[in-house]
Design an enzyme around this catalytic site. Structure first.
Site, mmCIF file in Angstrom:
data_model
loop_
_atom_site.group_PDB
_atom_site.id
_atom_site.type_symbol
_atom_site.label_atom_id
_atom_site.label_comp_id
_atom_site.label_asym_id
_atom_site.label_seq_id
_atom_site.Cartn_x
_atom_site.Cartn_y
_atom_site.Cartn_z
ATOM 1 N N SER A 60 -9.848 -0.363 7.120
ATOM 2 C CA SER A 60 -9.235 -0.199 5.795
ATOM 3 C C SER A 60 -8.524 -1.418 5.229
ATOM 4 C CB SER A 60 -8.263 0.981 5.810
ATOM 5 O OG SER A 60 -8.984 2.179 5.774
ATOM 6 N N SER A 77 -9.690 1.875 2.936
ATOM 7 C CA SER A 77 -8.830 2.608 2.039
ATOM 8 C C SER A 77 -7.796 1.742 1.303
ATOM 9 C CB SER A 77 -8.092 3.690 2.817
ATOM 10 O OG SER A 77 -7.199 3.114 3.753
ATOM 11 N N LYS A 90 0.859 -1.198 0.000
ATOM 12 C CA LYS A 90 0.000 0.000 0.000
ATOM 13 C C LYS A 90 0.888 1.238 0.000
ATOM 14 C CE LYS A 90 -3.881 2.003 2.615
ATOM 15 N NZ LYS A 90 -4.711 1.893 3.845
#
Lengths: 95, 488
Positions: free
Chosen positions: B178, B154, B79
């Site tokens: 997330s 997210s 990420k």
């Protein structure tokens, strides 16, 4: 929860944000809606309860205060929006 | 053999038996990314050329008869809020569009030590603020199961890339859901570890008392393996705990006989999609048939825990994001003459609308006159929420709940920010209390979209929830029955 335009602009100023005219109306509406929802926190029966300041009970973590050198100045300065003589460059602060 | 469909433990076997070379594996992923990225948009930075070069070196080592470690040559996706030395870390924000971290996050150091190969940095909601990855300033990631729907957020890029077989596994971060929510929406396995289990050093901070890094994988075994690689005390993160490091794969016993599972009735009330509810009820029956004891309990916190979460996370965000001032790194506006102009214009132009909204909300709840009514109350509510979980864990080993109230939703379908926040209602209490939680797929709805089940454990009881998840997975085998179809 009623938030005034003046309050919003005050908060934006504290946050170092400029808001455009169309953003002001939008954020006012959002903020009011979210804060009204956030008031649900007042329905929580918290009388007499302490505040949680972190997700685990470790209140303090002590370690020796030892300096560790970071020598890669080039790697740091490559991110500088503006630099000169190996230093960050900003507009003149003192007139 | 379709290489990119294999799990990491299968890849390890193939490398060990010389059935596959590391180069063949990395090349297969490189080709897959070339093929699917235009549909999925999972990557902010693609590193496949670099990965191919690294793979070649590892194969040379193998050919020379040198021993390699178990994870050497295994590809991974990261990420884009974890700092990677020499490679951009953007947080999917205009603010950090060109930021190159001068150091590696501790989790990245750990992966590098083991010889894993990064395939690239994955898209996310800007600064991890969002539940759909629509808040990325870089691109819109699509859900591989239906390209008209969001991947969740997210960590949407991480979950979508794993689901689309563009990476074998990935790291995500979870502040209010997330990792778990995008894992649920993309039909993969995502674990948020107990707060303090994994170092946050080098993770760009959103809400420091809630953030944790965790694994997003194809199956539970891989999840336990990736967790093994990232846990441990780090002197650079004072909130990381100094605890013995178990081998999480050893906890996967494929046995839940006598395991006590609590089902909080408030998590199954109004607001939960009926098809999601039905799948979870099937999962409860499955657990019963496997010998677990499944009982309904009351855990009446979901309503105010969401309010608590948004107050605390925005307060912390408003403070954490104060560092972005356009001086030492990040975006600097060209408009303005003075230092003050630089601060205001860089922040106003560099942050997207949701980030600004949360900074404003956080500044508001911390400001004079409102601190007691919101922030202090939320900190007290946090104690209450933790206590309520403690009560359940006195009698039960695991809490079973939905991960998300719905399956993946369409782009632009949430009418207001608050409506989007409600997508996190079942995941945020876990962060507020600092507990571990895992989301695993438990079937698909009528339209073929994956449904996720969340298993919550007591603090540092990752082994318990991983075993519960593994046992269910072995009995149901979601991956053998359902695959993303890239529906247009």
């Amino acid at each position: 929860m009623q938030v005034s335009r003046e309050q919003l602009l005050h908060i934006a100023n504290l946050s170092r944000l400029n808001l455009k005219e169309e953003e002001i109306d939008n954020y006012l509406e959002n903020l009011q809606e979210i804060l009204t929802f956030a008031e649900k926190v007042n329905s929580a029966p918290v009388d007499g309860l302490g505040e949680t300041i972190g997700a685990n009970n470790k209140y303090n973590a002590f370690r020796k205060d030892e300096v560790v050198a970071f020598d890669d100045i080039e790697a740091l300065l490559q991110n500088a929006p503006s630099e000169e003589f190996g230093m960050f460059k900003i507009p003149k602060v003192i007139q | 053999m379709n290489i990119t469909e294999l799990t990491v433990h299968e890849l390890q076997e193939k490398i060990a038996s010389k059935e596959l070379t590391v180069s063949e594996i990395v090349k297969a992923y490189s080709d897959r990314i070339d093929e699917k990225e235009k549909d999925i948009n999972a990557f902010v930075t693609i590193l496949t050329d670099d990965a191919i070069a690294k793979a070649k070196k590892i194969d040379e080592k193998i050919n020379n008869g040198q021993a390699i470690s178990g994870f050497e040559g295994i590809p991974i996706g990261i990420k884009d809020n974890m700092c990677t030395k020499g490679i951009k870390t953007t947080c999917s924000s205009k603010m950090l569009e060109n930021f190159v971290a001068p150091y590696d996050a501790t989790v990245i150091e750990n992966l590098n030590k083991e010889g894993l190969i990064s395939l690239g940095k994955l898209n996310m909601d800007e600064f991890a603020m969002g539940s759909s990855t629509e808040n990325s300033a870089i691109k819109k990631t699509r859900n591989p199961w239906n390209l008209n729907t969001v991947p969740g957020g997210s960590s949407g890029g991480s979950a979508a890339a794993v689901a689309a077989n563009m990476v074998p596994w990935a790291l995500g971060s979870d502040t209010g859901g997330s990792i778990r929510q995008p894992a649920s929406l993309c039909g993969v396995v995502g674990l948020k570890p107990t707060y303090g289990l994994v170092s946050r050093y080098g993770l760009v901070a959103y809400a420091s008392s809630l953030d944790q890094i965790g694994p997003i994988t194809k199956d539970v075994y891989d999840n336990a393996m990736l967790l093994n690689l990232i846990t441990g005390h780090d002197p650079k993160d004072s909130t990381s705990m100094d605890l013995p490091k178990p081998d999480y794969t050893k906890a996967l016993k494929n046995d839940v006989k006598g395991l006590k599972i609590a089902v909080p009735k408030e998590f199954f009330a109004e607001g939960l999609n009926p098809e999601v509810k039905a799948k979870l009820e099937e999962a409860m029956d499955k657990y019963r048939s496997l010998g677990a004891i499944v009982e309904e309990v009351s855990l009446d916190i979901s309503e105010y825990s969401l309010a608590t979460y948004y107050i605390i996370s925005c307060a912390e965000a408003s403070s954490n994001l104060g560092r972005f001032d356009g001086i030492r790194y990040g975006y600097r506006s060209e408009n303005g003459e003075t230092l003050r102009d630089i601060y205001f214009n860089s922040r106003s132009e560099g942050f997207g609308p949701e980030v600004k909204r949360r900074i404003i909300l956080g500044t508001y709840v911390l400001s004079s006159g409102y601190y007691d009514a919101y922030y202090k109350k939320a900190q007290q509510a946090r104690t209450l929420i933790t206590n309520e979980f403690d009560k359940v864990f006195k009698d039960y080993d695991v809490i079973l709940a939905p991960t998300s109230p719905t399956v993946a939703f369409e782009f632009n379908s949430k009418s207001s920010p608050l409506e989007m926040y409600l997508a996190d209602i079942y995941t945020v209490p876990v962060n507020v209390a600092g507990l571990p939680g895992i989301s695993i797929p438990c079937g698909v709805d009528k339209s073929g979209m994956p449904v996720g089940m969340q298993l919550i454990g007591n603090k540092f009881q990752e082994e318990t929830i991983l075993n519960a998840a593994y046992t269910y997975e072995q009995a149901t085998n979601f991956r053998a029955n359902f695959k993303p179809e890239f529906k247009k």
